[in-house]
Design a protein around this motif. Structure first.
Motif, PDB file in Angstrom:
ATOM      1  N   VAL A 254       0.618  -1.412   0.097  1.00 22.56           N
ATOM      2  CA  VAL A 254      -0.185   0.152   0.491  1.00 22.56           C
ATOM      3  C   VAL A 254       0.863   1.233   0.120  1.00 22.56           C
ATOM      4  O   VAL A 254       1.584   1.199   1.071  1.00 22.56           O
ATOM      5  N   ARG A 255       0.955   2.446  -0.641  1.00 28.48           N
ATOM      6  CA  ARG A 255       1.656   3.472  -0.991  1.00 28.48           C
ATOM      7  C   ARG A 255       0.325   4.538  -0.606  1.00 28.48           C
ATOM      8  O   ARG A 255      -0.115   4.713  -1.431  1.00 28.48           O
ATOM      9  N   ALA A 256       0.750   4.953   1.134  1.00 30.32           N
ATOM     10  CA  ALA A 256      -0.316   5.779   0.925  1.00 30.32           C
ATOM     11  C   ALA A 256       0.482   7.033   2.386  1.00 30.32           C
ATOM     12  O   ALA A 256       1.100   6.560   2.826  1.00 30.32           O
ATOM     13  N   ALA A 260       5.215   3.142   1.810  1.00 29.30           N
ATOM     14  CA  ALA A 260       5.040   2.366   1.321  1.00 29.30           C
ATOM     15  C   ALA A 260       4.704   1.459   1.802  1.00 29.30           C
ATOM     16  O   ALA A 260       6.081   1.205   3.214  1.00 29.30           O
ATOM     17  N   SER A 261       4.486   1.051   2.810  1.00 32.11           N
ATOM     18  CA  SER A 261       3.865  -0.853   4.064  1.00 32.11           C
ATOM     19  C   SER A 261       3.159  -1.984   3.214  1.00 32.11           C
ATOM     20  O   SER A 261       2.456  -1.651   2.530  1.00 32.11           O
ATOM     21  N   TYR A 262       3.492  -2.850   4.109  1.00 34.81           N
ATOM     22  CA  TYR A 262       2.394  -3.718   3.979  1.00 34.81           C
ATOM     23  C   TYR A 262       2.105  -4.573   5.326  1.00 34.81           C
ATOM     24  O   TYR A 262       2.743  -4.560   6.482  1.00 34.81           O
ATOM     25  N   GLU A 263       0.594  -5.676   5.654  1.00 34.46           N
ATOM     26  CA  GLU A 263       0.597  -5.565   6.356  1.00 34.46           C
ATOM     27  C   GLU A 263       0.615  -7.368   7.107  1.00 34.46           C
ATOM     28  O   GLU A 263       1.722  -8.053   5.994  1.00 34.46           O
TER      29      GLU A 263
END
Length: 332
Positions: A254-256, A260-263
């Motif tokens: 997710v880019r927000a 940028a990150s992921y769970e």
């Protein structure tokens, strides 16, 4: 395949759900637990009968195979009773808590003359670990020289004590690395860094397991069971010509908000759900065509010998030899 299950705690309930709902060719016909009310609740998930004791369940003529998910110290006698009855048994890890009991199981199964025991080391059924195994078996990175592993849990309950990082947690790495590398461990040492303040005071956490294989490859396993941020399993094997790393579970990036990150997965049931499904399906399939084909009583025994040595190593600070007898031809 009509299956009886002993022990209706969390993992027992999950296995009943799997066997009744997603494993083809299986029927849970009976369950048993020291808590009759708990047994009745879990039995209702599969329309199974409640049987008063483990011994009665094993002897029941309608039970063709047994799943043991009871308290670890009870495993040895229940598995031995299954062998005496000539019934296949899937036993969750550990096979036994003491190595001497593992030897009794090996002797009983060999006397029976046919494999009956499979141990619940589900890592061998995970797609990522199976991909690593394929790379190693094909010689894709040359001879393995080192392995670096981490086993991190967000938290642990107060009942989790300082031996459990070896006997309940790192036992998974012990087994899967024996399988990946194709050899036994020769020695073990445990070193202890500064403990996290996020633990209960009686627990030593983290701990680092240092292992040497029979051929001289070196393995380090970080066990950190109060890491706070999630359930994080890492494994990298370094060979003479390359390295192979276990992939993280698939998650959307997710880019927000400027990043940028992921769970990160939060628990082992989520991380290894597919592996548990595959493990039980392949076990049932193997019974319908012959005998268990997964991790054997020897694998369960060898893992217990290593973890028993690791407990001694942590308590003494010494490098402790892993005293394994020669593997019987029966298990080759």
């Amino acid at each position: 395949m009509k299956i009886g299950l002993i022990g209706t705690g969390w993992i027992g309930e999950e296995h009943v759900r799997r066997l009744a709902g997603s494993v083809a060719g299986a029927e849970v016909t009976a369950v048993s637990d020291i808590d009759p009310e708990r047994a009745a609740a879990v039995a209702s998930l599969a329309g199974a009968r409640v049987i008063g004791s483990a011994e009665e369940l094993i002897a029941d003529p309608e039970v063709q195979a047994v799943v043991v998910t009871s308290w670890g110290p009870a495993h040895a006698e229940q598995v031995l009773a299954c062998i005496a009855a000539g019934k296949p048994v899937f036993c969750e890890k550990p096979l036994t808590t003491e190595a001497a009991d593992g030897l009794r199981i090996l002797e009983a199964e060999q006397a029976h003359g046919k494999r009956l025991v499979q141990v619940g080391f589900m890592r061998r059924y995970d797609a990522g670990y199976r991909a690593i195994k394929a790379v190693l078996d094909e010689g894709g990175i040359g001879a393995p020289l080192m392995a670096h592993c981490a086993h991190r849990n967000p938290t642990q309950p107060e009942s989790y004590h300082s031996d459990k990082p070896m006997v309940d947690t790192a036992v998974h790495e012990v087994d899967v690395l024996r399988w990946l590398l194709g050899e036994e461990f020769a020695s073990v040492q445990v070193v202890v860094p500064r403990s996290t303040s996020k633990r209960f005071p009686h627990l030593v956490d983290p701990q680092i397991l240092l292992l040497e294989t029979a051929s001289g490859a070196r393995v380090d396993v970080e066990v950190f069971v109060n890491c706070q941020y999630g359930y994080d399993i890492q494994c990298e094997i370094v060979g003479e010509t390359g390295a192979v790393r276990l992939p993280d579970p698939a998650a959307p990036l997710v880019r927000a908000a400027g990043r940028a990150s992921y769970e990160i997965v939060q628990d082992f049931p989520s991380r290894f759900a597919d592996a548990f499904d595959t493990e039980l399906q392949e076990w049932v399939d193997s019974l319908r065509s012959g005998e268990p084909a997964g991790p054997s009583a020897w694998d369960g025994y060898a893992a217990t010998v290593v973890t028993n040595a690791a407990v001694e190593a942590r308590r003494t600070g010494a490098v402790v030899p892993v005293d394994l007898p020669e593997r019987p031809a029966f298990y080759k």
